[in-house]
Write a protein that holds these residues in place. Structure first.
Motif, mmCIF file in Angstrom:
data_model
loop_
_atom_site.group_PDB
_atom_site.id
_atom_site.type_symbol
_atom_site.label_atom_id
_atom_site.label_comp_id
_atom_site.label_asym_id
_atom_site.label_seq_id
_atom_site.Cartn_x
_atom_site.Cartn_y
_atom_site.Cartn_z
ATOM 1 N N GLU A 1 1.383 -1.295 -0.105
ATOM 2 C CA GLU A 1 0.261 -0.052 -0.389
ATOM 3 C C GLU A 1 1.066 1.594 -0.121
ATOM 4 O OE1 GLU A 1 -3.958 1.114 2.332
ATOM 5 O OE2 GLU A 1 -1.882 0.945 3.444
ATOM 6 N N VAL A 2 0.378 2.306 -0.758
ATOM 7 C CA VAL A 2 1.828 3.091 -1.037
ATOM 8 C C VAL A 2 1.275 4.408 -0.785
ATOM 9 C CG1 VAL A 2 2.740 4.329 -2.387
ATOM 10 C CG2 VAL A 2 2.662 2.186 -2.857
ATOM 11 N N ILE A 3 1.785 5.450 -0.267
ATOM 12 C CA ILE A 3 1.003 6.671 0.661
ATOM 13 C C ILE A 3 2.147 7.766 -0.175
ATOM 14 C CG2 ILE A 3 -0.004 8.703 2.509
ATOM 15 C CD1 ILE A 3 -1.432 5.752 2.148
ATOM 16 N N ALA A 4 1.653 8.673 -1.084
ATOM 17 C CA ALA A 4 2.556 9.665 -1.723
ATOM 18 C C ALA A 4 2.258 10.560 -1.583
ATOM 19 C CB ALA A 4 1.723 9.069 -3.368
ATOM 20 N N ILE B 1 -3.073 7.047 -2.984
ATOM 21 C CA ILE B 1 -3.280 8.011 -1.760
ATOM 22 C C ILE B 1 -2.724 8.699 -2.084
ATOM 23 C CG2 ILE B 1 -4.357 7.184 1.115
ATOM 24 C CD1 ILE B 1 -4.772 4.605 0.398
ATOM 25 N N THR B 2 -2.867 10.003 -1.558
ATOM 26 C CA THR B 2 -2.180 11.401 -1.444
ATOM 27 C C THR B 2 -2.728 11.529 -0.002
ATOM 28 O OG1 THR B 2 -3.484 12.779 -2.641
ATOM 29 C CG2 THR B 2 -1.694 11.481 -3.518
ATOM 30 N N ALA B 3 -1.331 11.763 0.901
ATOM 31 C CA ALA B 3 -1.345 12.359 2.407
ATOM 32 C C ALA B 3 0.041 13.676 2.550
ATOM 33 C CB ALA B 3 -1.596 11.325 3.300
ATOM 34 N N ALA C 1 -0.255 11.875 -9.086
ATOM 35 C CA ALA C 1 -0.186 10.789 -8.136
ATOM 36 C C ALA C 1 -1.595 10.742 -7.926
ATOM 37 C CB ALA C 1 0.641 10.730 -6.749
ATOM 38 N N ALA C 2 -2.442 11.064 -7.480
ATOM 39 C CA ALA C 2 -4.127 10.426 -7.056
ATOM 40 C C ALA C 2 -4.680 10.517 -8.479
ATOM 41 C CB ALA C 2 -4.808 12.185 -6.430
#
Length: 465
Positions: A34-37, A54-56, A48-49
């Motif tokens: 799972e990637v949080i970008a 998932i972006t944060a 990226a979105a």
């Protein structure tokens, strides 16, 4: 693409969503992570979105959930200060790595004996990388080339038997690859560069050393020994029991590979043999390219490539765009695009390669300007100065014939006119700016492309064959 399976079922933060960062996101997701970008640039976050990630804002994220922070090489790791995301990761005890580290882990998991050639150095690494890739293709390998030379490593095909990865690595990338273990590691040279990102030249050299110090068991460390930093590194590797091949283009070696009278020569145990000839290969002109070719030859031999294939590969190498690229000829005038010559050290290699130069220089200046190039001034018939550095360079050139052309368009027109009027047998119009491009062009590629267009639009200019 190379799916990154080593983080399957885990959550990984990726900071820096340019080419290599976004490629890392895709590779991690393909491998089951799972990637949080994240990025400081809102436009990159939006891309990226849109790609489904998932972006944060990692400032507010729970770092307890992250197995690693994959950092883009352009984001400061140590100097001038660590990026805030690095500080967050360290505070949480989260490892900070780069995309080449992900590749190394996948190679060890799935194809640990697949050939992996890694190249670094202050100057010449792109040409050497491209030349090794060319040689391995000529030898019949399925060749994957990438890294700092342009293609993100995780966008390449996965490691496997019969497939070689030829990877250019900057010091930033080495810093983010703690388990780097190529089968062939090459360190071309070390001179002062990127001190803003490493603090001191001592630390910069230490980072470069890691690439050749950590070759896998049975591998080969190839080190250019024409500077003091690299001579010391080669000696340390010897003491550590590594298989070291020393390279020199300045002095004969009792053991290693050197260049003399246009030939690449190997010496060992008192025996001497000629490996290949460089004479007449325009794409490998100059002492710096002789070093590139000698290191590439050493890599080819380490991989078991025969001398006939090596010689054919050297002769058929087309060279790299914007690096001593012969873009045209009109009568006795040769036009050479060395837009990649963005500092004085790189430009010195170009100036040393010709005798009658109509030199186009300038752009956004770097510390030291061109004062280190005064030994080459007798080769300059006239200089054409452009960009922010024009006045500074004019002062340094002193009595050397020059004009302040301001723009590349004017400089090309005037240099072509003057070179032709000189009637010199081997006049060269050389773009080797000794400067960054950022005052007039977004990057050196755009500047070099414009030079090529201007030259090829001149009446009577023909391709170099």
């Amino acid at each position: 693409m190379i799916p990154v399976t080593s983080f399957a079922g885990k959550t990984v933060a990726v900071f820096g969503l340019g080419g290599s960062g976004l490629a890392s996101c895709h590779a991690l997701r393909a491998g089951g992570a799972e990637v949080i970008a994240a990025d400081d640039n809102a436009e990159n976050v939006t891309k990226a979105a849109q790609a489904g990630f998932i972006t944060a804002d990692l400032r507010n994220a729970s770092w307890d959930n992250f197995a690693a922070l994959v950092l883009a090489p352009g984001v400061p790791l140590t100097h001038p200060v660590p990026h805030w995301s690095v500080l967050k990761a360290r505070e949480a005890g989260v490892e900070v790595i780069g995309d080449i580290e992900l590749f190394c882990r996948e190679r060890r998991r799935h194809a640990p004996n697949a050939p992996f050639v890694a190249i670094t150095g202050t100057n010449g690494k792109s040409t050497t990388t491209a030349l090794i890739a060319h040689l391995t293709r000529v030898a019949g390998y399925d060749t994957q080339m990438g890294g700092n030379i342009g293609t993100a490593i995780l966008s390449l095909e996965p490691p496997r038997t019969g497939r070689v990865h030829v990877i250019e690595m900057s010091s930033y990338q080495i810093d983010l690859t703690p388990s780097l273990d190529p089968s062939v590691g090459i360190l071309l040279n070390v001179s002062e560069d990127h001190i803003d990102r490493h603090g001191t030249i001592e630390h910069y050299a230490e980072v470069k050393e890691r690439l050749v110090a950590n070759v896998q068991a049975g591998g080969t460390s190839i080190v250019g020994v024409d500077d003091g930093w690299c001579r010391d590194i080669a000696d340390r590797l010897d003491r550590a029991g590594k298989n070291v091949v020393r390279i020199s283009v300045k002095n004969p070696l009792a053991s290693g590979i050197h260049v003399e009278h246009g030939s690449i020569v190997r010496t060992a145990g008192g025996a001497r043999s000629e490996i290949a000839k460089l004479g007449g290969i325009g794409s490998l002109r100059g002492l710096h390219n002789a070093q590139n070719a000698a290191c590439a030859a050493a890599a080819a031999l380490a991989m078991g490539i025969g001398q006939d294939v090596l010689q054919n590969g050297l002769r058929s190498f087309p060279g790299l765009a914007h690096r001593m690229e012969q873009v045209g000829r009109r009568g006795n005038v040769l036009f050479v695009n060395d837009s990649k010559g963005t500092n004085a050290d790189a430009t010195a290699h170009a100036l040393s390669s010709f005798a009658d130069i109509f030199w186009i220089a300038g752009g956004k200046p770097k510390a030291g300007g061109i004062t280190s190039l005064t030994g080459f001034f007798p080769r300059i018939r006239k200089a054409y100065l452009i960009g922010e550095a024009a006045q500074e360079f004019s002062g340094t050139l002193g009595s050397v014939a020059h004009e302040i052309s301001q723009t590349l368009d004017v400089a090309v027109a005037h240099a072509a006119r003057d070179a032709e009027a000189s009637r010199l047998a081997d006049a060269v119009v050389l773009l080797s700016p000794a400067c960054a491009s950022f005052d007039q062009y977004r990057n050196f590629e755009i500047r070099g492309t414009r030079f090529r267009e201007l030259v090829q639009a001149l009446p009577g200019v023909k391709p170099v064959v």
